[in-house]
Write an enzyme that holds these catalytic residues in place. Structure first.
Site, short mmCIF file in Angstrom:
data_model
loop_
_atom_site.label_atom_id
_atom_site.label_comp_id
_atom_site.label_asym_id
_atom_site.label_seq_id
_atom_site.Cartn_x
_atom_site.Cartn_y
_atom_site.Cartn_z
N TRP A 1 8.51 6.40 2.91
CA TRP A 1 8.80 4.99 3.12
C TRP A 1 9.53 4.34 1.94
CZ3 TRP A 1 8.52 3.56 7.85
CH2 TRP A 1 7.51 3.99 8.69
N GLU B 1 -2.64 6.31 9.14
CA GLU B 1 -3.84 5.69 9.72
C GLU B 1 -4.38 6.45 10.92
OE1 GLU B 1 -1.09 4.15 8.80
OE2 GLU B 1 -1.45 2.12 8.08
N THR C 1 -0.87 4.27 2.09
CA THR C 1 0.38 4.16 2.84
C THR C 1 1.05 2.84 2.46
OG1 THR C 1 1.31 4.12 5.06
CG2 THR C 1 -0.89 3.19 4.84
N LYS D 1 12.41 4.56 6.68
CA LYS D 1 11.82 5.88 6.44
C LYS D 1 12.93 6.87 6.11
CE LYS D 1 7.66 8.14 7.58
NZ LYS D 1 6.71 8.65 8.54
P1 AMP Z 1 3.29 7.57 7.83
O1 AMP Z 1 2.11 6.69 7.81
O2 AMP Z 1 4.03 7.60 6.54
O3 AMP Z 1 2.95 8.94 8.30
O4 AMP Z 1 4.33 6.97 8.87
C1 AMP Z 1 4.01 6.70 10.20
C2 AMP Z 1 5.21 6.14 10.92
O5 AMP Z 1 6.27 7.11 10.93
C3 AMP Z 1 5.00 5.80 12.37
O6 AMP Z 1 4.36 4.55 12.55
C4 AMP Z 1 6.43 5.80 12.89
O7 AMP Z 1 7.11 4.60 12.56
C5 AMP Z 1 7.05 6.94 12.10
N1 AMP Z 1 6.98 8.20 12.89
C6 AMP Z 1 6.05 9.16 12.84
N2 AMP Z 1 6.34 10.16 13.71
C7 AMP Z 1 7.47 9.79 14.35
C8 AMP Z 1 8.28 10.37 15.37
N3 AMP Z 1 8.00 11.57 15.90
N4 AMP Z 1 9.37 9.69 15.79
C9 AMP Z 1 9.69 8.49 15.26
N5 AMP Z 1 8.98 7.88 14.27
C10 AMP Z 1 7.88 8.53 13.83
#
Ligand code: AMP
Length: 539
Positions: free
Chosen positions: A441, A330, A185, A436
């Protein structure tokens, strides 16, 4: 007193074995990278996973060795998931949208010995092949007739690799805490970090996501993960589908609205999962063509905030229930899930919507709390906001390669949230410095460093601004060096030399100064607030 129950380890191999023996004739349908639909059963998948596991052993892949994949959602990727992890090796999935530099770093950091790739990603791998330190062979996930032309000496065809190996395999039994898969990540600072899942965490997470109030999986359901298998194991759906005997539809590389719609209709998909951006395409397509969404009953949307309009269109116009989910690489990823409590079902529409746009309540196994800057736990009153922390059996305690560091007992998520008295968590901001875009990302720090490398840029800040399609896009703010007036395109051209095209800021704004906090750091929250209505060119 110790209990007197069997200590049978929770292993990924048992999921596919169960799927094949109980639901052997259930279908797995894939859109291939070559185009045509491929269709087979869990029984077929099991036999081919056995052949692959035998092939990996014959090749000399040992327990704990890392095997990388760069591939779309498809049947061979499904076989790799089970054969690699099931035989005791670690399945390392990678995002093909990363820059060549990032991919090189990740493959070398993981120490991948083999790479399994879709033929479409061969140019990507060819370009970095001479920088890969541990990769011995590249297996192209194709049959002999679809092998691409290539000068690499260590290229192998998947179907040749599994060749005539036996269709049964003696799956090893080992400690359930053994590593099973690895996913990197983007860190806010430094290089990407690897999250190393275990068999135990994967099986427990699969049980959780199959529950009625999460994805509601089972033999009577047909699930289509639109979320890629390279992104947190497609949110665990391939494992949970095998375990529950759900029909599985893997959409391959074609994620546009028309292609997804075609699969939903043709295969009677009942459940889907993916990031908000992807559903815009599907909703746009059905609106344009005046069609309905067939048998689709529910969709799990997460990875980014679900817009209110998306909830109303899915639910009111198409009768598809939206379940927002929250999680991270994570957290395996599912940690919170939003379904309305039964007592809320008769509430007026606007009251229900106010709840539905929240990220959800903890699923069993995960605990969440919010803390202020001093680490004090804040009340769950729907008003107090602070950094969200989570803990549970499928939440990372360390990053890969950093096992000597102190184990985390609560994971700091970098999200800022409130939690109300019913347990609904709502993300209000993000402390981590990332953007995002379409579920992927973009590192603001890297873009800022590149911008300040330009001789006319004194200071730079990259922030996320809301975008109707991509959820967020980067906006670059610069302070010019005295006596210079750097042109927007010149700055963008300079950055473009070093990052993937989709990372390029959508706009560059020159400002007099940037707001700084007490420690001299740029106040990104203030900038995000100030530019939240900024109109990006082309919108
Ligand atoms: P990733 O590790 O790439 O899956 O990204 C995780 C991050 O995505 C989280 O810490 C949030 O900042 C964002 N995220 C995931 N789900 C949501 C959601 N339903 N609403 C807003 N942000 C989200």
């Amino acid at each position: 007193m110790r209990a007197l129950m069997m200590d049978t380890p929770l292993l990924i191999s048992s999921q596919l074995r169960h799927g094949a023996s109980m639901y052997g004739d259930q279908q797995i349908v894939s859109r291939t990278v070559e185009g045509p639909i491929h269709r087979y059963t869990y029984d077929d998948a099991y036999k081919r996973a056995c052949r692959l596991a035998n092939a990996l052993c014959a090749y000399g892949i040992d327990q704990g060795d890392r095997v990388g994949t760069i591939a779309w959602n498809g049947f061979r990727h499904f076989e790799i998931y089970f054969a690699v992890s099931g035989s005791g090796a670690v399945c390392h999935t990678m995002n093909p949208r990363l820059s060549p530099g990032q991919l090189t770093y990740i493959i070398n950091h993981a120490g991948d010995r083999l790479l399994f790739i879709d033929a479409t990603f061969l140019p990507l791998v060819e370009a970095i092949a001479d920088r890969l330190t541990a990769v011995e062979a590249i297996v192209v996930m194709a049959d002999a007739t679809h092998m691409p032309e290539c000068a690499l000496a260590n290229l192998v065809c998947y179907e040749d690799f599994i060749g005539a190996h036996a269709e049964d395999y003696d799956w090893p039994v080992f400690d359930e805490n053994t590593a099973s898969s690895l996913c990197y990540t983007s860190g806010t600072t430094g290089e990407p970090k690897g999250v190393l899942y275990s068999h135990r965490s994967t099986v427990l997470h699969s049980l959780c996501i199959a529950l009625p109030d999460v994805l509601h999986l089972g033999e009577h359901e047909c699930v289509m993960p639109v979320v890629p298998m390279f992104h947190v194991n497609a949110w665990g759906i391939p494992y949970a589908a095998a375990m529950t005997g759900s029909k599985l539809v893997l959409p391959g590389p074609k994620l546009d609205g028309a292609s997804l719609y075609e699969l939903i209709l043709a295969e009677n998909v009942t459940v889907t999962a993916g990031v908000p951006t992807l559903w815009l395409g599907l909703l746009g397509h059905v609106k344009e063509t005046g069609q309905d969404l067939g048998s689709l009953r529910r969709t799990l949307i997460g990875g980014a905030a679900v817009p209110e309009a998306m909830v109303t269109v899915f639910e009111n116009d198409y009768g598809v229930e939206v379940r927002q989910g929250w999680g991270m690489t994570e957290t395996s990823p599912v940690a919170a899930l939003n379904r309305l409590k039964p007592t809320m079902s008769d509430a007026p529409e606007d009251a229900r919507l106010r709840i539905k746009v929240k990220q959800g309540r903890s699923v069993f196994g995960v605990e969440m709390e919010i803390r202020d800057a001093t680490g004090k736990r804040l009340p769950h009153d729907g008003t107090a906001f602070g950094e969200l922390f989570a803990r549970g059996p499928w939440i990372a305690s360390h990053y890969f390669g950093n096992a000597e560091s102190a184990a985390l007992d609560w994971f700091p998520t970098g999200d800022i949230a409130t939690i109300d008295a019913d347990g609904y968590m709502h993300i209000t901001d993000r402390a981590k410095d990332l953007i995002k875009s379409g579920g992927e990302w973009i590192g603001s720090l890297e873009l800022e460093n590149l911008a300040t490398n330009h001789p006319d840029v004194q200071q730079a800040a990259v922030i996320a601004v809301p975008h109707p399609k991509w959820d967020e896009r980067p906006l670059l703010l610069i302070v010019a060096r005295p006596g210079t007036a750097p042109a927007r395109q010149e700055i963008l051209d300079h950055i473009a030399l070093h990052v993937p095209k989709w990372w390029l800021p959508d706009d560059v704004v020159t400002v007099e100064s940037l707001p700084l906090g007490a420690t001299g750091k740029v106040l990104k929250t203030e900038l995000r607030h100030q530019y939240r209505d900024h109109r990006l060119p082309g919108n």
